[in-house]
Design an enzyme around this catalytic site. Sequence first.
Site, PDB file in Angstrom:
ATOM      1  N   GLY A  62       0.803  -1.222   0.000  1.00 60.87           N
ATOM      2  CA  GLY A  62       0.000   0.000   0.000  1.00 60.87           C
ATOM      3  C   GLY A  62       0.834   1.268   0.000  1.00 60.87           C
ATOM      4  O   GLY A  62       2.065   1.241   0.041  1.00 60.87           O
TER       5      GLY A  62
ATOM      6  N   GLY B 130       2.585   3.627   1.570  1.00 63.00           N
ATOM      7  CA  GLY B 130       3.164   3.830   2.889  1.00 63.00           C
ATOM      8  C   GLY B 130       3.586   5.257   3.164  1.00 63.00           C
ATOM      9  O   GLY B 130       3.686   5.667   4.316  1.00 63.00           O
ATOM     10  N   ARG B 131       3.867   6.004   2.127  1.00 59.58           N
ATOM     11  CA  ARG B 131       4.211   7.425   2.317  1.00 59.58           C
ATOM     12  C   ARG B 131       3.626   8.279   1.191  1.00 59.58           C
ATOM     13  O   ARG B 131       4.159   9.336   0.864  1.00 59.58           O
ATOM     14  CB  ARG B 131       5.714   7.611   2.404  1.00 59.58           C
ATOM     15  CG  ARG B 131       6.454   7.126   1.188  1.00 59.58           C
ATOM     16  CD  ARG B 131       7.924   7.354   1.310  1.00 59.58           C
ATOM     17  NE  ARG B 131       8.624   6.634   0.255  1.00 59.58           N
ATOM     18  CZ  ARG B 131       9.946   6.556   0.171  1.00 59.58           C
ATOM     19  NH1 ARG B 131      10.683   7.141   1.066  1.00 59.58           N
ATOM     20  NH2 ARG B 131      10.515   5.895  -0.805  1.00 59.58           N
TER      21      ARG B 131
ATOM     22  N   LYS C 269       3.883  12.765  -1.887  1.00 59.18           N
ATOM     23  CA  LYS C 269       4.818  11.738  -1.427  1.00 59.18           C
ATOM     24  C   LYS C 269       5.656  12.328  -0.305  1.00 59.18           C
ATOM     25  O   LYS C 269       6.365  13.319  -0.503  1.00 59.18           O
ATOM     26  CB  LYS C 269       5.718  11.278  -2.575  1.00 59.18           C
ATOM     27  CG  LYS C 269       6.658  10.141  -2.178  1.00 59.18           C
ATOM     28  CD  LYS C 269       7.417   9.626  -3.383  1.00 59.18           C
ATOM     29  CE  LYS C 269       8.334   8.464  -3.004  1.00 59.18           C
ATOM     30  NZ  LYS C 269       9.074   7.944  -4.176  1.00 59.18           N
TER      31      LYS C 269
ATOM     32  N   ASP D 224       7.794   6.017   8.852  1.00 60.78           N
ATOM     33  CA  ASP D 224       7.128   7.243   9.312  1.00 60.78           C
ATOM     34  C   ASP D 224       6.343   7.945   8.217  1.00 60.78           C
ATOM     35  O   ASP D 224       5.705   8.970   8.467  1.00 60.78           O
ATOM     36  CB  ASP D 224       8.154   8.212   9.913  1.00 60.78           C
ATOM     37  CG  ASP D 224       9.295   8.556   8.956  1.00 60.78           C
ATOM     38  OD1 ASP D 224       9.137   8.352   7.737  1.00 60.78           O
ATOM     39  OD2 ASP D 224      10.356   9.024   9.422  1.00 60.78           O
ATOM     40  N   GLY D 225       6.398   7.441   6.980  1.00 60.20           N
ATOM     41  CA  GLY D 225       5.641   8.034   5.895  1.00 60.20           C
ATOM     42  C   GLY D 225       6.213   9.328   5.351  1.00 60.20           C
ATOM     43  O   GLY D 225       5.579   9.999   4.535  1.00 60.20           O
TER      44      GLY D 225
ATOM     45  N   ARG E 227       3.043  14.415  -6.920  1.00 59.52           N
ATOM     46  CA  ARG E 227       3.092  13.645  -8.157  1.00 59.52           C
ATOM     47  C   ARG E 227       1.726  13.697  -8.852  1.00 59.52           C
ATOM     48  O   ARG E 227       0.687  13.764  -8.196  1.00 59.52           O
ATOM     49  CB  ARG E 227       3.471  12.197  -7.865  1.00 59.52           C
ATOM     50  CG  ARG E 227       4.716  12.061  -7.009  1.00 59.52           C
ATOM     51  CD  ARG E 227       5.312  10.682  -7.066  1.00 59.52           C
ATOM     52  NE  ARG E 227       4.516   9.662  -6.401  1.00 59.52           N
ATOM     53  CZ  ARG E 227       4.936   8.412  -6.207  1.00 59.52           C
ATOM     54  NH1 ARG E 227       6.121   8.045  -6.650  1.00 59.52           N
ATOM     55  NH2 ARG E 227       4.188   7.533  -5.587  1.00 59.52           N
TER      56      ARG E 227
ATOM     57  N   ASP F  45       4.600  -3.933  -7.082  1.00 61.18           N
ATOM     58  CA  ASP F  45       3.884  -2.786  -6.527  1.00 61.18           C
ATOM     59  C   ASP F  45       4.392  -1.470  -7.110  1.00 61.18           C
ATOM     60  O   ASP F  45       3.812  -0.406  -6.860  1.00 61.18           O
ATOM     61  CB  ASP F  45       3.984  -2.765  -4.999  1.00 61.18           C
ATOM     62  CG  ASP F  45       5.420  -2.754  -4.510  1.00 61.18           C
ATOM     63  OD1 ASP F  45       6.132  -3.740  -4.769  1.00 61.18           O
ATOM     64  OD2 ASP F  45       5.843  -1.776  -3.870  1.00 61.18           O
ATOM     65  N   ASN F  46       5.480  -1.531  -7.902  1.00 58.37           N
ATOM     66  CA  ASN F  46       6.009  -0.339  -8.559  1.00 58.37           C
ATOM     67  C   ASN F  46       5.745  -0.359 -10.064  1.00 58.37           C
ATOM     68  O   ASN F  46       6.396   0.363 -10.815  1.00 58.37           O
ATOM     69  CB  ASN F  46       7.518  -0.222  -8.333  1.00 58.37           C
ATOM     70  CG  ASN F  46       7.864   0.037  -6.882  1.00 58.37           C
ATOM     71  OD1 ASN F  46       7.050   0.540  -6.118  1.00 58.37           O
ATOM     72  ND2 ASN F  46       9.075  -0.301  -6.488  1.00 58.37           N
TER      73      ASN F  46
END
Length: 521
Positions: free
Chosen positions: A100, A102-103, A122, A134-135, A192, A269-270
């Site tokens: 997911g 995450g940041r 981001k 910590d995102g 982004r 995931d990318n």
Amino acid sequence: MKLKINNRFSTELPADTDETNDTRQVKNACFSYVTPRIPSKPTLIHFSEEVAAMLGISTEETKSAEFTNVFSGKEILPDSRPYSMSYAGHQFGNWAGQLGDGRAIILAEIERQKQVYTLQLKGAGMTPYSRRADGLAVLRSSIREHLCSEAMFHLGVPTTRSLSLILTGDQVLRDVMYDGNPAYEKGAVVCRVAPSFIRFGNFELFSSQNDLKTLKTLADFTIKYHFPEIKENTPTSYVDFFQAVANKTREMIVHWQRVGFVHGVMNTDNMSILGLTIDYGPYGWLEDYNPNWTPNTTDRENRRYRFGNQAEIALWNLYQLANALYPLIKEAAPLESILQVFQAQYESDYLNMMRNKLGLSKAEEQDNQLIHILTENLQLTETDMTIFFRKLSLIKKEDAVEDAFELVKESFYKIEEVAEKTEDSWMYWFTQYLNRLQQESSSDTDRKVAMDKVNPKYVLRNYMSQLAIEAAEKEDYSLIEELHLLLKNPYQEQDEYQKWFAKRPDWAREKIGSSMLSCSS
């Protein structure tokens, strides 16, 4: 700013019922509502005028406090609810389960001139998918993402875009090389922009959870809005969808190989479902032509994501997407057929791409061998890929072999090695190349124009980014702007920027940030 909100994703797809930012496992949901972290002192240090104009944001508006506050996460756009997407993935070939955003936090989807754009921050804080992180993001990685997104777009490579680069005013603790020496760095946020940030991993998640209802809902949504040429609710809809994704993925990889780009982290995931280059982490451009090079320190041992392996990894990732979509299709044969054809289609596309780089406008039987010998020669001694192909367009059909070779000498790092060991190999190749050019009907001038459109003069070499980062750490942002302007016209001569048309300097060969990079940001 007056942006027309059109949140299709969060309106039409199922949401997580828990609305906190706490990390957790999420079930039966495509996203979770989140609240961006409020930065202590957001400061805009750069933005893309082109992307702002694309979104309908005027230059005057970019100078406002509202712009900085919204695109740092300090303020929320009216009539919007930020969220983070839920997905899974394979990382370095291993199943990682739920991952997911995450940041990454999606501020909103906006509509302008019948186009919908997703705005994503981001580095704006923790989400349910942050796991043990910590995102947040740091300035160095944010500069690299901001510059590279726009550089890739102007190279003609499918990519996400970057609107803005904003300092948060906060310090972020990072262990750059994962060697037990963490240090505080300046925090930053990038905005982004893309039509969608849906990835292969979105489909993998629901398939792995056997949540076929959400899997189907997501697939139908993706087809409806992003592949409108596919007829919905037919027996072949999902097969056609997979075929379209395979085509877009293949086209993207061919572009990567054309310009010498190495992604560095081709986890599923990318991988964008739209065939966009996404998630700029430890990426890089080939300096010397080395198919075994990877910019990722984490991948140093196995080199899974090396330059020469990117097409194979794309195919491997497509196999995982095929597995995820199989429950909707219930037949393996049509998926297997698409996968089996992928490699042959890629090889054909790659051959045509290389012909274009060499200025060959028509196909001849000997081209495959000519290209094979060239790529072997480029590895005999360190040879700068970008400079070599750019200089190649200066060759004329009637040139002597020695004169043709002289035109590309600048691309060799150690010309004495060529003279001692590999000159005969190069003379043979140039003899074959000049003979091949004799079969071309186009003039030398026309061929040069065509070659210069596919062989960039300027790319974002890692040492260039590192120089911009080091200057920015001292609050000098002029180099970010210079590189941004330079890379808007990568195929033009731009004599005023000639200093950037140069091989990697010796000091950058092993320097952290200028050669290999970690995933730390």
